[in-house]
Write an enzyme that holds these catalytic residues in place. Structure first.
Site, PDB file in Angstrom:
ATOM      1  N   ASN A  58       0.902  -1.370   0.112  1.00 31.12           N
ATOM      2  CA  ASN A  58       0.053   0.181   0.089  1.00 31.12           C
ATOM      3  C   ASN A  58       0.651   1.212   0.007  1.00 31.12           C
ATOM      4  O   ASN A  58       1.422   1.515   1.104  1.00 31.12           O
ATOM      5  CB  ASN A  58      -0.900  -0.111   1.162  1.00 31.12           C
ATOM      6  CG  ASN A  58      -1.768   1.116   1.104  1.00 31.12           C
ATOM      7  OD1 ASN A  58      -1.273   2.353   0.908  1.00 31.12           O
ATOM      8  ND2 ASN A  58      -2.880   0.973   1.952  1.00 31.12           N
ATOM      9  N   LYS A  67       0.716   3.700   3.015  1.00 27.37           N
ATOM     10  CA  LYS A  67       1.542   3.042   4.156  1.00 27.37           C
ATOM     11  C   LYS A  67       2.917   3.373   3.893  1.00 27.37           C
ATOM     12  O   LYS A  67       3.672   3.791   4.775  1.00 27.37           O
ATOM     13  CB  LYS A  67       1.265   1.538   4.625  1.00 27.37           C
ATOM     14  CG  LYS A  67      -0.052   1.350   4.974  1.00 27.37           C
ATOM     15  CD  LYS A  67      -0.311  -0.090   5.325  1.00 27.37           C
ATOM     16  CE  LYS A  67      -1.620  -0.720   5.515  1.00 27.37           C
ATOM     17  NZ  LYS A  67      -1.587  -2.207   5.909  1.00 27.37           N
ATOM     18  N   ASP A  90      -0.755  -4.137   9.816  1.00 24.91           N
ATOM     19  CA  ASP A  90      -2.340  -4.385   9.648  1.00 24.91           C
ATOM     20  C   ASP A  90      -3.353  -3.446  10.284  1.00 24.91           C
ATOM     21  O   ASP A  90      -3.147  -3.256  11.546  1.00 24.91           O
ATOM     22  CB  ASP A  90      -2.731  -5.759  10.091  1.00 24.91           C
ATOM     23  CG  ASP A  90      -4.124  -6.273   9.038  1.00 24.91           C
ATOM     24  OD1 ASP A  90      -3.938  -6.603   7.744  1.00 24.91           O
ATOM     25  OD2 ASP A  90      -5.007  -6.675   9.560  1.00 24.91           O
TER      26      ASP A  90
HETATM   27  P1  ITT Z   1      -0.819  -4.121   2.764  1.00 31.80           P
HETATM   28  O1  ITT Z   1      -1.804  -5.447   3.392  1.00 31.80           O
HETATM   29  O2  ITT Z   1      -0.164  -4.618   1.593  1.00 31.80           O
HETATM   30  O3  ITT Z   1      -0.242  -3.542   3.812  1.00 31.80           O
HETATM   31  P2  ITT Z   1      -3.770  -3.065   2.524  1.00 31.80           P
HETATM   32  O4  ITT Z   1      -4.111  -1.819   2.214  1.00 31.80           O
HETATM   33  O5  ITT Z   1      -4.218  -4.364   2.047  1.00 31.80           O
HETATM   34  O6  ITT Z   1      -2.204  -3.135   2.282  1.00 31.80           O
HETATM   35  P3  ITT Z   1      -4.489  -3.767   5.219  1.00 31.80           P
HETATM   36  O7  ITT Z   1      -5.147  -5.177   4.804  1.00 31.80           O
HETATM   37  O8  ITT Z   1      -3.823  -3.526   6.591  1.00 31.80           O
HETATM   38  O9  ITT Z   1      -3.798  -3.173   4.092  1.00 31.80           O
HETATM   39  O10 ITT Z   1      -5.989  -2.845   4.892  1.00 31.80           O
HETATM   40  C1  ITT Z   1      -6.024  -1.537   5.665  1.00 31.80           C
HETATM   41  C2  ITT Z   1      -7.024  -0.668   4.985  1.00 31.80           C
HETATM   42  O11 ITT Z   1      -7.653   0.166   5.906  1.00 31.80           O
HETATM   43  C3  ITT Z   1      -6.496   0.213   4.009  1.00 31.80           C
HETATM   44  O12 ITT Z   1      -6.796  -0.623   2.642  1.00 31.80           O
HETATM   45  C4  ITT Z   1      -7.387   1.239   4.132  1.00 31.80           C
HETATM   46  O13 ITT Z   1      -8.615   0.920   3.390  1.00 31.80           O
HETATM   47  C5  ITT Z   1      -7.881   1.259   5.506  1.00 31.80           C
HETATM   48  N1  ITT Z   1      -6.902   2.191   6.327  1.00 31.80           N
HETATM   49  C6  ITT Z   1      -5.879   1.917   7.163  1.00 31.80           C
HETATM   50  N2  ITT Z   1      -4.928   2.808   7.632  1.00 31.80           N
HETATM   51  C7  ITT Z   1      -5.619   3.917   7.032  1.00 31.80           C
HETATM   52  C8  ITT Z   1      -5.498   5.187   7.002  1.00 31.80           C
HETATM   53  O14 ITT Z   1      -4.209   5.700   7.779  1.00 31.80           O
HETATM   54  N3  ITT Z   1      -6.381   6.285   6.374  1.00 31.80           N
HETATM   55  C9  ITT Z   1      -7.314   5.672   5.617  1.00 31.80           C
HETATM   56  N4  ITT Z   1      -7.659   4.156   5.494  1.00 31.80           N
HETATM   57  C10 ITT Z   1      -6.831   3.646   6.251  1.00 31.80           C
END
Ligand code: ITT
Length: 202
Positions: free
Chosen positions: A10, A13, A69
């Protein structure tokens, strides 16, 4: 300098990690630099999924790995989308799709009942089968808006109202989001624990 692989695909992130950890003496590189394949997130909790991601990156690179996560818990939806936040509107959902589905699910829910929080679990593994991971959690309380506002950040930021600042989290300057967010809190706890770990090795 300690080298660490950042176990995320992501870009939002990656940006926030790089900024928040910039004052540490760490060389952090995203797992895409090493061609690490995504791992299936089969855990039922944030911490389990963070461990799966960090372990996958450490196993593929032979380097220490850090994973995040995270997700959004909405009280009126009994905690959904939670660990399924990134795929709330389906496996290939965009942030816009997820936000649209969330706003629709909350249609008619009054402001006082739109309480929600972002959760972030950080896991650091020194090697793939490290039995003592560093684990840090951050929580950020807010409310879900009735329409998107702002174009900063990523994911659910445009629909997350930050009561302490009177704006959406997509309207916050990045350094302010990093200071107060779930990820900022978790990474500051991580920094402290990492500092203790490095001191212990002197
Ligand atoms: P990785 O697993 O590759 O790290 P991902 O986006 O799939 O990427 P997650 O499974 O942890 O990661 O999903 C987290 C989701 O939660 C992310 O895709 C966003 O939709 C939301 N999220 C997390 N932190 C956030 C933030 O700071 N601002 C807005 N949305 C956030």
């Amino acid at each position: 300098m300690q080298r660490i692989v950042l176990a995320t695909g992501n870009p939002g992130k990656v940006r926030e990690f790089t900024d928040i950890l910039s004052d540490l003496d760490l060389a952090i590189r995203p797992q895409s630099d090493f061609g690490v394949p995504d791992v299936e997130e089969t855990g039922l909790s944030f911490v389990e999924n963070a461990i799966l991601k960090a372990r996958n990156a450490a196993a593929h690179t032979g380097q220490p790995a850090i994973a995040d996560d995270s997700g959004l818990e909405v009280d009126a939806l009994n905690g959904a989308p939670g660990i399924y936040s990134s795929r709330y509107a389906g496996p290939a959902a965009s942030a816009e799709d997820n936000n649209r589905k969330l706003l629709r699910a909350l249609e008619g829910v009054p402001e006082a009942e739109r309480t929600a929080r972002f959760i972030c679990l950080i896991v650091y593994l020194r090697y793939a089968d490290d039995p003592t991971p560093i684990i840090a959690q951050g929580v950020w309380e807010g409310r879900i808006l009735t329409e998107p506002r702002g174009d900063g950040g990523f994911g659910y930021d445009p629909v997350f109202w930050v009561p302490t600042h009177g704006c959406s989290s997509a309207e916050l300057p990045p350094e302010e989001k990093n200071r107060i967010s779930h990820r900022g809190i978790a990474l500051n706890i991580f920094k402290h624990q990492m500092g203790l770990l490095l001191d212990g090795r002197d």
